[in-house]
Design a protein around this motif. Structure first.
Motif, PDB file in Angstrom:
ATOM      1  N   UNK A 126       1.333  -4.705   7.527  1.00  0.00           N
ATOM      2  CA  UNK A 126       0.714  -4.589   6.206  1.00  0.00           C
ATOM      3  C   UNK A 126       0.408  -3.126   5.877  1.00  0.00           C
ATOM      4  N   UNK A 127      -0.039  -2.382   6.879  1.00  0.00           N
ATOM      5  CA  UNK A 127      -0.325  -0.960   6.664  1.00  0.00           C
ATOM      6  C   UNK A 127       0.955  -0.217   6.294  1.00  0.00           C
ATOM      7  N   UNK A 128       2.034  -0.510   6.992  1.00  0.00           N
ATOM      8  CA  UNK A 128       3.308   0.155   6.711  1.00  0.00           C
ATOM      9  C   UNK A 128       3.807  -0.167   5.308  1.00  0.00           C
ATOM     10  N   UNK A 129       3.671  -1.427   4.885  1.00  0.00           N
ATOM     11  CA  UNK A 129       4.097  -1.796   3.539  1.00  0.00           C
ATOM     12  C   UNK A 129       3.226  -1.114   2.492  1.00  0.00           C
ATOM     13  N   UNK A 130       1.928  -1.058   2.739  1.00  0.00           N
ATOM     14  CA  UNK A 130       1.021  -0.368   1.820  1.00  0.00           C
ATOM     15  C   UNK A 130       1.450   1.075   1.624  1.00  0.00           C
ATOM     16  N   UNK A 131       1.785   1.757   2.707  1.00  0.00           N
ATOM     17  CA  UNK A 131       2.172   3.162   2.617  1.00  0.00           C
ATOM     18  C   UNK A 131       3.461   3.336   1.820  1.00  0.00           C
ATOM     19  N   UNK A 132       4.373   2.359   1.926  1.00  0.00           N
ATOM     20  CA  UNK A 132       5.631   2.456   1.179  1.00  0.00           C
ATOM     21  C   UNK A 132       5.433   2.167  -0.307  1.00  0.00           C
ATOM     22  N   UNK A 133       4.637   1.141  -0.618  1.00  0.00           N
ATOM     23  CA  UNK A 133       4.480   0.726  -2.010  1.00  0.00           C
ATOM     24  C   UNK A 133       3.473   1.579  -2.771  1.00  0.00           C
ATOM     25  N   UNK A 134       2.390   1.948  -2.112  1.00  0.00           N
ATOM     26  CA  UNK A 134       1.294   2.663  -2.780  1.00  0.00           C
ATOM     27  C   UNK A 134       0.874   3.852  -1.916  1.00  0.00           C
ATOM     28  N   UNK A 135       1.632   4.936  -1.966  1.00  0.00           N
ATOM     29  CA  UNK A 135       1.370   6.085  -1.078  1.00  0.00           C
ATOM     30  C   UNK A 135      -0.023   6.681  -1.233  1.00  0.00           C
ATOM     31  N   UNK A 136      -0.637   6.506  -2.406  1.00  0.00           N
ATOM     32  CA  UNK A 136      -1.960   7.081  -2.627  1.00  0.00           C
ATOM     33  C   UNK A 136      -3.083   6.183  -2.119  1.00  0.00           C
ATOM     34  N   UNK A 137      -2.753   4.959  -1.740  1.00  0.00           N
ATOM     35  CA  UNK A 137      -3.774   4.024  -1.267  1.00  0.00           C
ATOM     36  C   UNK A 137      -4.173   4.352   0.174  1.00  0.00           C
ATOM     37  N   UNK A 138      -5.301   3.808   0.585  1.00  0.00           N
ATOM     38  CA  UNK A 138      -5.821   4.031   1.933  1.00  0.00           C
ATOM     39  C   UNK A 138      -5.781   2.730   2.728  1.00  0.00           C
ATOM     40  N   UNK A 139      -5.672   2.873   4.032  1.00  0.00           N
ATOM     41  CA  UNK A 139      -5.721   1.720   4.934  1.00  0.00           C
ATOM     42  C   UNK A 139      -6.801   1.954   5.978  1.00  0.00           C
ATOM     43  N   UNK A 140      -7.631   0.941   6.177  1.00  0.00           N
ATOM     44  CA  UNK A 140      -8.671   1.010   7.198  1.00  0.00           C
ATOM     45  C   UNK A 140      -8.591  -0.235   8.070  1.00  0.00           C
ATOM     46  N   UNK A 141      -8.561  -0.028   9.363  1.00  0.00           N
ATOM     47  CA  UNK A 141      -8.520  -1.131  10.321  1.00  0.00           C
ATOM     48  C   UNK A 141      -9.939  -1.559  10.658  1.00  0.00           C
TER      49      UNK A 141
END
Length: 225
Positions: free
Chosen positions: A79-94
Motif C-alpha cells: 500500500x505504501x508503494x502504491x501511494x508513492x506511485x499514485x500520490x507522490x506528495x502524500x505521506x505514509x506512516x506505519x
C-alpha cells in the motif's frame, strides 16, 4: 485542537485526508475514533484488508496513509508503494507491532516517513500526524534505535532475560495495544496488578516504555508478533 492554516491569508488549511489500514477490529475502531475527533483531519476510509486499501487508493486521492504491515491478505508495504506511485506528495506512516530490523527498514525504503508502535495514545497519534505533515519524521524510540544501530554498527549482545508466563502474556497484550483495563479483563486479574507486572517487564528488558518493551521482547524471541 485547532486546524492549521495555509500560507494564503491565514485561511484554514483543508483537512488532511487520511486512509487507515488496520486489520485488527478493536484497534481500527480506536484509531478511527481518534481521527474522527481530530478537527484537522478527514477519515476517508478505515480498511481491514490490503486489497480494500489498494482499491480505495486507486479511486480516491489521500494525503496520508496510516498502515499496519502484517495483514491477512498481504503486506502493508504494498500500500505504501502504491501511494508513492499514485500520490507522490502524500505521506505514509506505519503503525505496527512489528519492530524487527528487516521490517522497519523495508517500510522506510518503500516510502514510509513515520513509524510508530501500536501503543501510541490519542494525543501521541495526532501529534505524530502533525509532525509528519510539517515535514518531520515521527518515529518511536525503539524504531529510532534500529536506524541508529544500522548507521553506527551493532550493539553487543546481552543475555536474554527470563520472563514469567504471566509477564509474557502481558507483553503479548501490550503488543496488541491493550490498555491496563483491557489487559486485566483479558487475563482475569486485578487492574491494579497490571502496572506491577509491567514494571517488572520494563526492568528485565531494560525498557522505558511499551514500545521499547515490545521491541526488545520481539528481538530476543520472547514473543512472536
Amino acid at each position: 485542537m485547532t486546524n492549521t492554516t495555509d500560507d494564503s491569508g491565514g485561511q484554514p488549511a483543508p483537512p488532511v485526508r487520511v486512509l487507515l489500514l488496520e486489520d485488527d477490529t478493536p484497534l481500527r475502531e480506536r484509531f478511527a475514533r481518534i481521527l474522527g475527533d481530530w478537527p484537522g483531519g478527514e477519515l476517508v476510509a478505515a480498511c481491514a484488508t490490503l486489497s480494500e486499501a489498494l482499491d480505495r487508493l486507486h479511486r480516491q486521492p489521500v494525503d496520508l496513509l496510516m498502515a499496519d504491515l502484517n495483514l491477512p491478505d498481504g503486506h502493508g508495504i504494498e500500500a505504501i508503494q502504491l501511494l508513492r506511485r499514485l500520490y507522490p506528495e502524500a505521506d505514509a506512516m506505519v503503525i505496527s507491532a512489528l519492530a524487527d530490523d528487516e521490517t522497519v527498514l523495508g517500510a522506510i525504503e518503500a516510502g514510509a516517513v513515520g513509524y510508530l508502535l501500536k501503543d501510541a495514545d490519542s494525543l501521541e497519534l495526532v501529534e505524530a500526524i502533525q509532525e509528519l505533515r510539517a515535514g518531520r519524521s515521527p518515529i518511536s524510540s525503539s524504531i529510532a534505535r534500529i536506524l541508529v544501530r544500522r548507521m553506527g554498527g551493532s550493539t553487543p549482545a546481552t543475555p536474554t532475560p527470563e520472563l514469567t508466563p504471566r509477564e509474557t502474556e502481558i507483553l503479548r497484550g501490550i503488543a496488541k495495544g491493550f490498555t491496563y483495563t483491557e489487559l486485566a479483563e483479558w487475563l482475569g486479574i486485578s487492574r491494579h496488578t497490571v502496572p506491577v507486572h509491567i514494571k517488572n517487564i520494563y526492568r528485565k528488558l531494560a525498557a522505558n516504555n511499551r514500545s521499547e518493551a515490545v521491541y526488545e521482547a520481539s528481538k530476543r524471541g520472547l514473543i512472536k508478533l
